[in-house]
Design a protein around this motif. Structure first.
Motif, PDB file in Angstrom:
ATOM      1  N   ARG A 177       0.826  -1.207   0.000  1.00 32.84           N
ATOM      2  CA  ARG A 177       0.000   0.000   0.000  1.00 32.84           C
ATOM      3  C   ARG A 177       0.858   1.254   0.000  1.00 32.84           C
ATOM      4  O   ARG A 177       1.910   1.299   0.633  1.00 32.84           O
ATOM      5  CB  ARG A 177      -0.914   0.012   1.236  1.00 32.84           C
ATOM      6  CG  ARG A 177      -1.889   1.167   1.281  1.00 32.84           C
ATOM      7  CD  ARG A 177      -2.727   1.128   2.540  1.00 32.84           C
ATOM      8  NE  ARG A 177      -3.680   2.230   2.584  1.00 32.84           N
ATOM      9  CZ  ARG A 177      -4.442   2.556   3.625  1.00 32.84           C
ATOM     10  NH1 ARG A 177      -4.357   1.822   4.731  1.00 32.84           N
ATOM     11  NH2 ARG A 177      -5.265   3.572   3.585  1.00 32.84           N
ATOM     12  N   THR A 178       0.420   2.249  -0.749  1.00 35.93           N
ATOM     13  CA  THR A 178       0.976   3.590  -0.635  1.00 35.93           C
ATOM     14  C   THR A 178      -0.138   4.529  -0.172  1.00 35.93           C
ATOM     15  O   THR A 178      -1.319   4.194  -0.242  1.00 35.93           O
ATOM     16  CB  THR A 178       1.561   4.092  -1.969  1.00 35.93           C
ATOM     17  OG1 THR A 178       0.526   4.113  -2.955  1.00 35.93           O
ATOM     18  CG2 THR A 178       2.696   3.192  -2.445  1.00 35.93           C
ATOM     19  N   PHE A 179       0.251   5.705   0.289  1.00 33.49           N
ATOM     20  CA  PHE A 179      -0.705   6.656   0.846  1.00 33.49           C
ATOM     21  C   PHE A 179      -0.661   7.943   0.014  1.00 33.49           C
ATOM     22  O   PHE A 179       0.183   8.820   0.268  1.00 33.49           O
ATOM     23  CB  PHE A 179      -0.376   6.926   2.315  1.00 33.49           C
ATOM     24  CG  PHE A 179      -0.469   5.689   3.173  1.00 33.49           C
ATOM     25  CD1 PHE A 179      -1.657   5.336   3.773  1.00 33.49           C
ATOM     26  CD2 PHE A 179       0.639   4.867   3.347  1.00 33.49           C
ATOM     27  CE1 PHE A 179      -1.751   4.182   4.547  1.00 33.49           C
ATOM     28  CE2 PHE A 179       0.570   3.720   4.123  1.00 33.49           C
ATOM     29  CZ  PHE A 179      -0.642   3.374   4.720  1.00 33.49           C
ATOM     30  N   PRO A 180      -1.538   8.063  -0.979  1.00 33.27           N
ATOM     31  CA  PRO A 180      -1.499   9.215  -1.888  1.00 33.27           C
ATOM     32  C   PRO A 180      -1.635  10.541  -1.147  1.00 33.27           C
ATOM     33  O   PRO A 180      -2.357  10.653  -0.149  1.00 33.27           O
ATOM     34  CB  PRO A 180      -2.697   8.976  -2.805  1.00 33.27           C
ATOM     35  CG  PRO A 180      -2.947   7.507  -2.738  1.00 33.27           C
ATOM     36  CD  PRO A 180      -2.601   7.113  -1.336  1.00 33.27           C
ATOM     37  N   GLY A 181      -0.900  11.525  -1.637  1.00 31.46           N
ATOM     38  CA  GLY A 181      -0.999  12.864  -1.092  1.00 31.46           C
ATOM     39  C   GLY A 181      -0.178  13.105   0.157  1.00 31.46           C
ATOM     40  O   GLY A 181      -0.290  14.175   0.770  1.00 31.46           O
ATOM     41  N   THR A 182       0.671  12.155   0.536  1.00 37.97           N
ATOM     42  CA  THR A 182       1.480  12.316   1.750  1.00 37.97           C
ATOM     43  C   THR A 182       2.868  12.884   1.471  1.00 37.97           C
ATOM     44  O   THR A 182       3.620  13.147   2.412  1.00 37.97           O
ATOM     45  CB  THR A 182       1.609  10.979   2.501  1.00 37.97           C
ATOM     46  OG1 THR A 182       2.074   9.968   1.598  1.00 37.97           O
ATOM     47  CG2 THR A 182       0.273  10.541   3.079  1.00 37.97           C
ATOM     48  N   ALA A 183       3.221  13.054   0.202  1.00 39.42           N
ATOM     49  CA  ALA A 183       4.526  13.643  -0.124  1.00 39.42           C
ATOM     50  C   ALA A 183       4.540  15.115   0.256  1.00 39.42           C
ATOM     51  O   ALA A 183       3.528  15.825   0.126  1.00 39.42           O
ATOM     52  CB  ALA A 183       4.819  13.488  -1.619  1.00 39.42           C
TER      53      ALA A 183
END
Length: 227
Positions: A191-197
């Motif tokens: 899983r990745t967490f979009p918008g966390t960069a």
């Protein structure tokens, strides 16, 4: 870049597998990301990998030094545009040796001579199934650097893709090195967490740079270009 009041300490996840949060500062991340964008340009640029069973990986990849394809290495993009693989950059090798020194010690770093990098881009919904990095002919450590979105990195065992495993949160700037008894452990990104960069990166998604030693004999790619 995460805004932590107190930086998280390094942690040994398994014997020979070390996670160092926030190892790359903001400027180092920006420099490495700029290099990744250059490496991604054709020829021999970012591509979608097709597996032997006909399926496609959701992660897109560009290779340096040697070209990885399922399941081997070549000097040209045999499963893409056929162009010669881009050279492995000497500054990236120096960065990887510094990473090994910081995690596994100066003695291990002194004999670490990487000549391969895989740059993986995780767009929305992309993930990586459990696998082992076993096409190399070397048991030297693998260095993994994270940029952009946070992900769940699943680090498993050397026997199979199942449990036991440990889930580690990797954020932008984090370092993960695995060698020794953990060199051929299964691992993946469920899983990745979009918008966390962090906005300063100007990146939507996650970039992962993994550096390896091929062990294929003489290589003419160790010089490369800077970044």
């Amino acid at each position: 870049m995460s805004g932590e009041l107190f930086p998280l300490p390094a942690a040994e996840i398994a014997p020979g597998a070390v996670h160092v949060p926030g190892w790359l500062d903001t400027q180092e991340q920006l420099r490495l990301l700029a290099a990744c964008r250059e490496w991604a340009k054709p020829p021999a640029g970012l591509r979608t990998v097709r597996m032997p069973n006909g399926g496609q990986m959701s992660v897109r990849t560009v290779c340096l030094g040697w070209h990885w394809y399922p399941y081997g290495y070549a000097r040209t993009v045999v499963d893409g545009d056929g162009a010669p693989v881009k050279p492995f950059p000497a500054p990236l090798g120096a960065l990887a040796r510094r990473a090994v020194a910081a995690t596994l010690g100066e003695e291990e770093a002194a004999r670490y001579e990487p000549d391969i990098a895989l740059v993986n881009f995780y767009g929305h919904g992309a993930r990586m199934g459990m696998h082992r990095d076993k096409e190399e002919r070397s048991a030297a450590p693998v260095v993994s650097l994270s940029l952009g979105d946070t992900c769940t990195f699943r680090f498993g065992n050397t026997e199979n893709r199942g449990r036991p495993w440990t889930d580690v949160e990797l954020r932008s700037g984090d370092l993960f090195v695995f060698g020794g008894p953990s060199r051929f452990a299964h691992h993946g990104v469920p899983r990745t967490f979009p918008g966390t960069a962090e906005p300063v990166l100007g990146l939507r998604g996650r970039v992962n740079v993994t550096v390896r030693v091929g062990g294929f004999g003489n290589s003419d790619s160790s010089g490369g270009s800077g970044y």
